[in-house]
Design an enzyme around this catalytic site. Sequence first.
Site, PDB file in Angstrom:
ATOM      1  CB  THR A 168      45.352   1.604  -2.962  1.00 52.49           C
ATOM      2  OG1 THR A 168      46.476   0.741  -3.088  1.00 52.49           O
ATOM      3  CG2 THR A 168      45.334   2.217  -1.580  1.00 52.49           C
ATOM      4  CB  ALA A 216      40.811  -1.411   1.024  1.00 50.33           C
ATOM      5  CD  GLN A 228      57.063  -9.573 -14.156  1.00 47.59           C
ATOM      6  OE1 GLN A 228      57.361 -10.735 -14.364  1.00 47.59           O
ATOM      7  NE2 GLN A 228      56.689  -8.748 -15.122  1.00 47.59           N
ATOM      8  CD  GLU A 229      52.732  -4.098  -7.662  1.00 45.45           C
ATOM      9  OE1 GLU A 229      51.783  -4.863  -7.906  1.00 45.45           O
ATOM     10  OE2 GLU A 229      52.595  -2.952  -7.194  1.00 45.45           O
ATOM     11  CG  HIS A 238      76.208  15.031  -1.998  1.00 44.30           C
ATOM     12  ND1 HIS A 238      76.246  13.668  -2.031  1.00 44.30           N
ATOM     13  CD2 HIS A 238      76.291  15.430  -3.301  1.00 44.30           C
ATOM     14  CE1 HIS A 238      76.344  13.247  -3.280  1.00 44.30           C
ATOM     15  NE2 HIS A 238      76.386  14.294  -4.068  1.00 44.30           N
TER      16      HIS A 238
HETATM   17  C1  LIG Z   1      53.332   7.091  -4.713  1.00 41.04           C
HETATM   18  C2  LIG Z   1      52.402   5.931  -4.522  1.00 41.04           C
HETATM   19  C3  LIG Z   1      52.018   5.185  -5.625  1.00 41.04           C
HETATM   20  C4  LIG Z   1      51.113   4.126  -5.477  1.00 41.04           C
HETATM   21  N1  LIG Z   1      50.677   3.465  -6.597  1.00 41.04           N
HETATM   22  C5  LIG Z   1      49.648   2.580  -6.461  1.00 41.04           C
HETATM   23  C6  LIG Z   1      49.037   1.998  -7.625  1.00 41.04           C
HETATM   24  O1  LIG Z   1      49.450   2.240  -8.765  1.00 41.04           O
HETATM   25  N2  LIG Z   1      47.985   1.179  -7.449  1.00 41.04           N
HETATM   26  C7  LIG Z   1      47.495   0.879  -6.222  1.00 41.04           C
HETATM   27  O2  LIG Z   1      46.539   0.129  -6.136  1.00 41.04           O
HETATM   28  N3  LIG Z   1      48.057   1.398  -5.096  1.00 41.04           N
HETATM   29  C8  LIG Z   1      49.116   2.244  -5.188  1.00 41.04           C
HETATM   30  N4  LIG Z   1      49.669   2.799  -4.069  1.00 41.04           N
HETATM   31  C9  LIG Z   1      49.133   2.443  -2.765  1.00 41.04           C
HETATM   32  C10 LIG Z   1      50.073   1.604  -1.923  1.00 41.04           C
HETATM   33  O3  LIG Z   1      50.204   0.313  -2.460  1.00 41.04           O
HETATM   34  C11 LIG Z   1      49.518   1.622  -0.480  1.00 41.04           C
HETATM   35  O4  LIG Z   1      49.723   2.929   0.008  1.00 41.04           O
HETATM   36  C12 LIG Z   1      50.181   0.602   0.404  1.00 41.04           C
HETATM   37  O5  LIG Z   1      49.831  -0.703   0.032  1.00 41.04           O
HETATM   38  C13 LIG Z   1      49.829   0.807   1.889  1.00 41.04           C
HETATM   39  O6  LIG Z   1      48.449   0.944   2.072  1.00 41.04           O
HETATM   40  P1  LIG Z   1      47.896   2.182   2.939  1.00 41.04           P
HETATM   41  O7  LIG Z   1      48.479   3.410   2.368  1.00 41.04           O
HETATM   42  O8  LIG Z   1      46.428   2.077   3.014  1.00 41.04           O
HETATM   43  O9  LIG Z   1      48.526   1.978   4.382  1.00 41.04           O
HETATM   44  P2  LIG Z   1      47.884   1.130   5.581  1.00 41.04           P
HETATM   45  O10 LIG Z   1      47.462  -0.194   5.108  1.00 41.04           O
HETATM   46  O11 LIG Z   1      46.886   2.003   6.272  1.00 41.04           O
HETATM   47  O12 LIG Z   1      49.162   0.973   6.534  1.00 41.04           O
HETATM   48  C14 LIG Z   1      49.589   1.960   7.488  1.00 41.04           C
HETATM   49  C15 LIG Z   1      50.748   1.368   8.300  1.00 41.04           C
HETATM   50  O13 LIG Z   1      50.283   0.197   8.997  1.00 41.04           O
HETATM   51  C16 LIG Z   1      51.120  -0.900   8.691  1.00 41.04           C
HETATM   52  N5  LIG Z   1      50.342  -2.134   8.681  1.00 41.04           N
HETATM   53  C17 LIG Z   1      49.153  -2.377   8.040  1.00 41.04           C
HETATM   54  N6  LIG Z   1      48.775  -3.647   8.243  1.00 41.04           N
HETATM   55  C18 LIG Z   1      49.715  -4.224   9.030  1.00 41.04           C
HETATM   56  C19 LIG Z   1      49.894  -5.517   9.587  1.00 41.04           C
HETATM   57  N7  LIG Z   1      49.024  -6.484   9.366  1.00 41.04           N
HETATM   58  N8  LIG Z   1      50.986  -5.736  10.352  1.00 41.04           N
HETATM   59  C20 LIG Z   1      51.906  -4.756  10.574  1.00 41.04           C
HETATM   60  N9  LIG Z   1      51.794  -3.522  10.074  1.00 41.04           N
HETATM   61  C21 LIG Z   1      50.726  -3.249   9.305  1.00 41.04           C
HETATM   62  C22 LIG Z   1      51.679  -0.590   7.319  1.00 41.04           C
HETATM   63  O14 LIG Z   1      52.874  -1.304   7.085  1.00 41.04           O
HETATM   64  C23 LIG Z   1      51.911   0.909   7.410  1.00 41.04           C
HETATM   65  O15 LIG Z   1      53.128   1.161   8.055  1.00 41.04           O
HETATM   66  C24 LIG Z   1      50.614   3.809  -4.186  1.00 41.04           C
HETATM   67  C25 LIG Z   1      51.034   4.549  -3.083  1.00 41.04           C
HETATM   68  C26 LIG Z   1      51.906   5.610  -3.229  1.00 41.04           C
HETATM   69  C27 LIG Z   1      52.295   6.397  -2.015  1.00 41.04           C
END
Ligand SMILES: Cc1cc2nc3c(=O)[nH]c(=O)nc-3n(C[C@H](O)[C@H](O)[C@H](O)COP(=O)(O)OP(=O)(O)OC[C@H]3O[C@@H](n4cnc5c(N)ncnc54)[C@H](O)[C@@H]3O)c2cc1C
Length: 389
Positions: free
Chosen positions: A136, A140, A253-254, A350
Amino acid sequence: MTSPAEILGLPKPAWAADEVGMLYDMATRFMSEEIAPRYDEFEKNEMVDRESWRKAGAAGLLCASMPEEYGGSGGTFAHESAIIEAIGHVGVDGFGIGLHNSIVAPYILHYGSQEQKRKWLPKLATGELIGAIAMTEPGAGSDLQGVKTRAEKDGNQYRINGSKTFITNGQLANFIIVVTKTDPEKGAKGTSLIVVETDEVEGFERGRNLDKIGLKANDTSELFFNDVRVPTSNLLGHEEGQGFIQLMQQLPQERLQIGTGAIAMIERALALTIDYVKERKAFGKAIIDFQNTQFKLAELKTEATIGRVFYNDCVTRHINGGLDPVTASMAKYWLSDLQGKVVDECLQLHGGYGYMNEYPIARMFRDARVQRIYGGTNEIMKLLIGRSL
Ligand SMILES: Cc1cc2nc3c(=O)[nH]c(=O)nc-3n(C[C@H](O)[C@H](O)[C@H](O)COP(=O)(O)OP(=O)(O)OC[C@H]3O[C@@H](n4cnc5c(N)ncnc54)[C@H](O)[C@@H]3O)c2cc1C
């Protein structure tokens, strides 16, 4: 108290028999004795300490599914499941060894050269290396094709520039699989996975340990790569441009292991809540004697049983090599949604105590929320399932 593992009273699936059961017992003991007593301190520090990772390694809880010749325990995903279930049942969900074991290490096993496997897996198994995967970026998340982090070849090195965010184990990790663009013109086909051993390089910086609403004991960070140079031999796979395919192959798997955490927390929430409503009294009787309480818990236990049966089936299929990406997406979305629902309803039972941090259900409520977001949001899971219709 009935243990969370027994709360549904289901027979153990074939994959959970004998040695997997013994590993579960051992992991439960380790989490209860080594991690749980210090968990408040870890939440305050916003990370589990390095020493605990080493102890987990010494106890055989790191790289349980990696072959013995690379320092692992030679198990399967069933063994990883046993460890993640122990974490969930004890309630130390912020200890990020699930990601290290069943996400990071498998990339090395599946795409690493013999030399890479010999070099890195034994150190991942002891905890000398702590793993992270950095996909991430600020721009992106769901749309990984938008990754901007660039790796340019320069002689026998890659020069990496870019920034990542929300990276689990981000403060502790010294072994990071970075999703990069080796050829930005080619979109997904120009994506490559490159390992950065952070102790070995210059130009790597960690940003803030991000202030989250839950999973407080896990360090989640921004990472910056400023002209970070690594040998070209740190590329995963025989050639550049394989990154997207590799990600797609490993994501099931993830996603399944997010389901593992979900079902384990569901079972713990139910076990704790059943105990609580038997003790707590109102209007002269125990809360469990109200029909609403019984009906609510009857519904939740039924859904938890459905969830566990589905989860067990997914693991059986996965171990036999047959878990397709669509079913893995269903497991991630449905089990994490159910987790949110069960934990919320259990908190309600609770009363005001459920809103107090000293009650485990409050922490579970905070920790559960992210399960619907990371690993691909549940909306993205539905998109993937929808494409199969
Ligand atoms: C605690 C935590 C740990 C994490 N650990 C990792 C890690 O170890 N490595 C890593 O790389 N990432 C990690 N992440 C990142 C995580 O995978 C991303 O936050 C997630 O994939 C969503 O991306 P974004 O936050 O950019 O949201 P966005 O992509 O901006 O999405 C925002 C909203 O739009 C919706 N949306 C987006 N595209 C579409 C679509 N095509 N159709 C419908 N709805 C859509 C999404 O579902 C969401 O509700 C972590 C995140 C958190 C909060």
